[in-house]
Design an enzyme around this catalytic site. Structure first.
Site, short mmCIF file in Angstrom:
data_model
loop_
_atom_site.label_atom_id
_atom_site.label_comp_id
_atom_site.label_asym_id
_atom_site.label_seq_id
_atom_site.Cartn_x
_atom_site.Cartn_y
_atom_site.Cartn_z
N GLY A 1 -7.36 28.55 19.30
CA GLY A 1 -7.81 28.73 20.67
C GLY A 1 -9.01 27.85 20.98
O GLY A 1 -9.14 26.72 20.49
N SER A 2 -9.92 28.41 21.76
CA SER A 2 -11.03 27.61 22.29
C SER A 2 -12.06 27.20 21.25
O SER A 2 -12.91 26.34 21.54
CB SER A 2 -11.73 28.37 23.42
OG SER A 2 -10.87 28.46 24.54
N THR A 3 -12.01 27.75 20.02
CA THR A 3 -12.92 27.24 19.00
C THR A 3 -12.58 25.78 18.68
O THR A 3 -13.44 25.02 18.23
CB THR A 3 -12.87 28.08 17.71
OG1 THR A 3 -11.52 28.12 17.23
CG2 THR A 3 -13.38 29.49 17.95
N PHE A 4 -11.32 25.37 18.93
CA PHE A 4 -10.93 23.98 18.70
C PHE A 4 -11.60 23.04 19.69
O PHE A 4 -11.65 21.82 19.46
CB PHE A 4 -9.41 23.83 18.76
CG PHE A 4 -8.92 22.47 18.33
CD1 PHE A 4 -8.80 22.17 16.98
CD2 PHE A 4 -8.58 21.50 19.26
CE1 PHE A 4 -8.37 20.92 16.57
CE2 PHE A 4 -8.13 20.25 18.86
CZ PHE A 4 -8.03 19.96 17.51
N LYS A 5 -12.12 23.57 20.79
CA LYS A 5 -12.83 22.72 21.74
C LYS A 5 -14.05 22.05 21.11
O LYS A 5 -14.54 21.04 21.63
CB LYS A 5 -13.24 23.55 22.96
CG LYS A 5 -12.05 23.98 23.83
CD LYS A 5 -12.44 24.96 24.92
CE LYS A 5 -11.21 25.41 25.71
NZ LYS A 5 -11.52 26.48 26.68
#
Length: 489
Positions: free
Chosen positions: A220-224
């Site tokens: 999810g958004s941790t990959f941002k």
């Protein structure tokens, strides 16, 4: 000598040479392979009759052999077994070994070549060989904090926590829920061992799985954090650079649109990169991914460890950016930029991302074995300051990422990880899996206190299929608890 006798003599000589050659081949060439066979009963019985070396955390045994009153002389025991099970593994007469018990078996069993002199001395003294000891990098306080925090979640919740020392790569915490008790598999009551093994393998929650290193799920958004790093490196952006905002990202000639969570606009059609990270704007990072391109974004992910199993001694699976030979279309690339589509990562991998950012862009190779010693406590191997894995960011860009992660904790979606008096950076993630599967709550973070620094990643899977799960609400407080425990110990 007549011809028949000469022929018989030559045949006997050939047979004698063949017999000696076969004995030499079996006893010397094949010796290691035969000794390492899992079903070699002689070797197993011999190992179970030895005083196997201890596995230690902070100088205290988390696996040790104690005298027994049965045929095997020693019983393998695990004080606080479930707390460390995924790292120590188990040592079972029936089902073999796993994790550190397996990876360090030659040393623990006393058969390691480095213990040859010890074996000779024991032989002359008519004693059974003893095994050496293994000191792990784990921190007892951090491990207990992770276990307690995960146990406080609703019944049936699965998840894991990984904490690293960013400067060395040492694994300070590695806990997976549900866990299991390795004592049940080490018992000399083989009927009970069989029952325990069957129960563990029949459990749909798969307690034998080390979710920290083996479970790959959409981050999810941790990959941002990876996408933002690539934007700094490839597009020459900085935290104040203006990026696309708005409520949805569209693609020319394609009906699909990428919306933000909750349908918000991220604060406007044009926002800064720092604000995009603070509010976790899907539109911004989807757009950035299309500008960076598949190759450069995948390369950035690989610098952090994607595509590699990254850790020795423990069963693990490589995280991935996409499956091999996949050419991403623009919507798929945008989804990948926010940690969806085919992106999948282990908690260990996301801890490496946070650690690399915290360590000024240098990613260290994670490890769990700190020091190994022979039975006389002489050091045979020492991990020292660890090994560099790669340079993922320039120091300047790493400082920018640190700044944006810190502001995300101070005034953004990661505020649940605030620790008064400490510098904390973090990033939330709520990953969708579809097909009726529950969403995942993620959190990747780092904290600094004086000359101490830790990086923590948390992944939580709800017991029920629901959208009411978020990284900030569920995973952030756990990361905070573990960071506090580690920095206080």
């Amino acid at each position: 000598m007549n011809t028949p006798i000469r022929r018989l003599a030559v045949a006997c000589l050939v047979l004698f040479v063949a017999l000696m050659g076969n004995a030499t081949y079996v006893q010397y060439v094949q010796a290691n392979d035969l000794n390492s066979k899992a079903n070699n009963k002689r070797v197993i019985d011999d190992e179970y009759s030895r005083e196997r070396g201890a596995i230690l955390v902070g100088g205290e045994p988390v696996a040790e052999s104690v005298p027994s009153d049965d045929q095997f002389t020693f019983q393998r025991t695990y004080p606080n077994g479930p707390l460390y099970a995924q790292v120590t593994g188990f040592f079972s007469y029936t089902y073999g070994r796993s994790a550190i018990e397996n990876a360090e078996n030659p040393l623990l069993s006393g058969s390691d070549n480095r213990l040859f002199v010890n074996r000779v001395v024991d032989l002359l003294a008519n004693k059974q060989p003893k095994g050496g000891s293994v000191e792990l990098t784990l921190d007892a306080a951090g491990q207990q904090a992770a276990a307690t925090a995960l146990a406080a979640l609703p019944a049936g919740t699965k998840g894991s926590v990984v904490a690293l020392d960013p400067t060395t790569g040492a694994v300070l915490t590695m806990y997976s829920q549900p866990t299991y008790d390795p004592n049940a598999l080490a018992s000399h009551d083989f009927a009970a061992v069989n029952q325990a093994w069957q129960a563990l393998n029949d459990d749909p929650a798969n307690p034998l799985l080390n979710r920290a290193t083996q479970e790959i799920q959409p981050p999810g958004s941790t990959f941002k954090l990876v996408t933002a790093s690539a934007a700094l490196e490839q597009l020459d952006l900085n935290p104040g650079s203006v990026v696309q905002g708005g409520s949805e990202l569209t693609f020319p000639g394609i009906e699909y649109t990428l919306p933000n969570a909750g349908g918000g606009s991220c604060g406007g059609d044009q926002i800064t990169l720092e604000q995009a990270l603070n509010v976790s704007c899907n539109v911004s990072f989807g757009s950035l991914a299309t500008q960076i391109g598949q190759g450069a974004l995948e390369e950035q992910a690989e610098k952090f460890g994607f595509g590699d199993k990254v850790i020795e001694n423990l069963a693990s699976n490589a995280s991935r950016f996409t499956t091999p030979d996949t050419e991403l279309e623009l919507p798929q690339l945008a989804q990948s930029g926010i940690g969806q589509f085919e992106v999948a990562a282990t908690p260990l991998q996301m801890a490496m991302v946070a650690a690399g950012i915290a360590n000024d862009g240098v990613v260290m190779t994670p490890y769990v074995v700190d020091v190994v010693r022979d039975p006389s406590l002489r050091v045979l191997d020492d991990a020292g300051d660890g090994e560099e894995y790669s340079t993922a960011l320039t120091p300047d860009h790493a400082a920018m990422m640190q700044q944006m992660m810190i502001s995300t904790v101070q005034s953004g979606t990661a505020s649940s990880a605030r620790i008064p008096g400490l510098e904390v950076g973090g990033k939330t993630g709520t990953a969708q899996r579809g097909n009726g599967l529950p969403n995942l709550a993620w959190f990747a973070s780092f904290a600094t206190s004086g000359d101490q620094q830790v990086a923590v990643a948390v992944m939580i899977e709800s017991a029920q299929a629901t959208d009411d799960i978020s990284g900030g609400r569920l995973a952030g407080p756990i990361a905070k608890t573990v960071m506090e425990a580690l920095l206080a110990s």
